[in-house]
Design an enzyme around this catalytic site. Sequence first.
Site, PDB file in Angstrom:
ATOM      1  N   SER A 130       0.890  -1.236  -0.071  1.00  0.00           N
ATOM      2  CA  SER A 130      -0.039  -0.063  -0.013  1.00  0.00           C
ATOM      3  C   SER A 130       0.835   1.266   0.068  1.00  0.00           C
ATOM      4  CB  SER A 130      -0.851  -0.151   1.249  1.00  0.00           C
ATOM      5  OG  SER A 130      -0.046  -0.155   2.347  1.00  0.00           O
ATOM      6  N   HIS A 151      -3.066  -3.359  -5.782  1.00  0.00           N
ATOM      7  CA  HIS A 151      -3.306  -3.013  -4.293  1.00  0.00           C
ATOM      8  C   HIS A 151      -4.874  -3.055  -4.232  1.00  0.00           C
ATOM      9  CE1 HIS A 151      -3.714   0.504  -1.354  1.00  0.00           C
ATOM     10  NE2 HIS A 151      -3.614  -0.767  -0.864  1.00  0.00           N
ATOM     11  N   GLU A 163      -5.975  -0.951  -7.188  1.00  0.00           N
ATOM     12  CA  GLU A 163      -4.943   0.128  -8.033  1.00  0.00           C
ATOM     13  C   GLU A 163      -3.784  -0.749  -8.459  1.00  0.00           C
ATOM     14  OE1 GLU A 163      -4.379   4.259  -5.394  1.00  0.00           O
ATOM     15  OE2 GLU A 163      -3.898   2.465  -4.544  1.00  0.00           O
ATOM     16  N   ASN A 201      -4.407   6.024  -0.783  1.00  0.00           N
ATOM     17  CA  ASN A 201      -3.772   6.166   0.631  1.00  0.00           C
ATOM     18  C   ASN A 201      -2.976   7.322   0.605  1.00  0.00           C
ATOM     19  OD1 ASN A 201      -5.080   3.904   1.553  1.00  0.00           O
ATOM     20  ND2 ASN A 201      -3.115   2.714   1.222  1.00  0.00           N
TER      21      ASN A 201
END
Length: 293
Positions: A130, A151, A163, A201
């Site tokens: 991440s 991800h 992702e 994130n």
Amino acid sequence: MSSTSPNNSLGREIQTVGVIGAGTMGNGIAQACAVSGIQVVMIDISEAAVQKGLATISGSLDRLLKKDKISAEAKASALAHIRISTDYADLKEAQLVIEAATENEALKVKILQQLDAMLAPDVIVATNTSSISITKLAATTQRADRFIGMHFFNPVPMMALVELIRGLQTSDATHAKVKTLAETLGKTPITVKNAPGFVVNRILIPMINEAFFVLAEGLATPEDIDAGMKLGCNQPIGPLALADMIGLDVCLAVMDVYMKEFNDSKYRPAPLLKEYVAAGWLGRKSGRGVYSY
């Protein structure tokens, strides 16, 4: 960039996926693959770990069954598509291996190099990191053009987003192949360039960090902070409750990565977040975070 031949894994449909790690993310990825009819080999360091991961998948499928989201036959079929093991040699049939170990760079490099040594050269390797650089991880392997970030989001069976992070070396063919797999899993992939935190994130964790600053300043209670963001920004869960779900230690580790990589004070971790982690108040997994469980 290495060339690809018609008979290698980039030219075949992905029928078998290896998953390294039977924890929360690993078993979720394995479940998503198995439900979609893909054979899965789920690997972890101990028999107890893989058995626990399989039990978690079975329990998740049971909940879907009770809600009439799947049939008993579909549950049985999904479980039949999963093989558990502690031996990397059992990955020999996989066309893609997804590393989903703990968010620790040294550990991930060790696993990736082990995979690199025993997988056929044409096998694609993905990492579920991440926050760690895909370009940097790819450079530790001998298949940098066949390495990509994939991800997933927790809980994997429920969350639609994946992702796809391209390292500097990731080939177009690798990206296309993994994008097709993500769509086969019923996910919506977005393609992201390599940068700390990628897209989601990069925005989400600093927002959580800011919520800790707000809490530390006593501007509102945790409940009111979360209610404000839920009702004011149409979020399904407030940032502090979400931090407890993610793990406060994970949130802090990601902020530390941003601070190191960007060298920008706007990414400084909130002192209260650091204090909670130091106390062992990590969220749901420890029974206490911002809230008690």
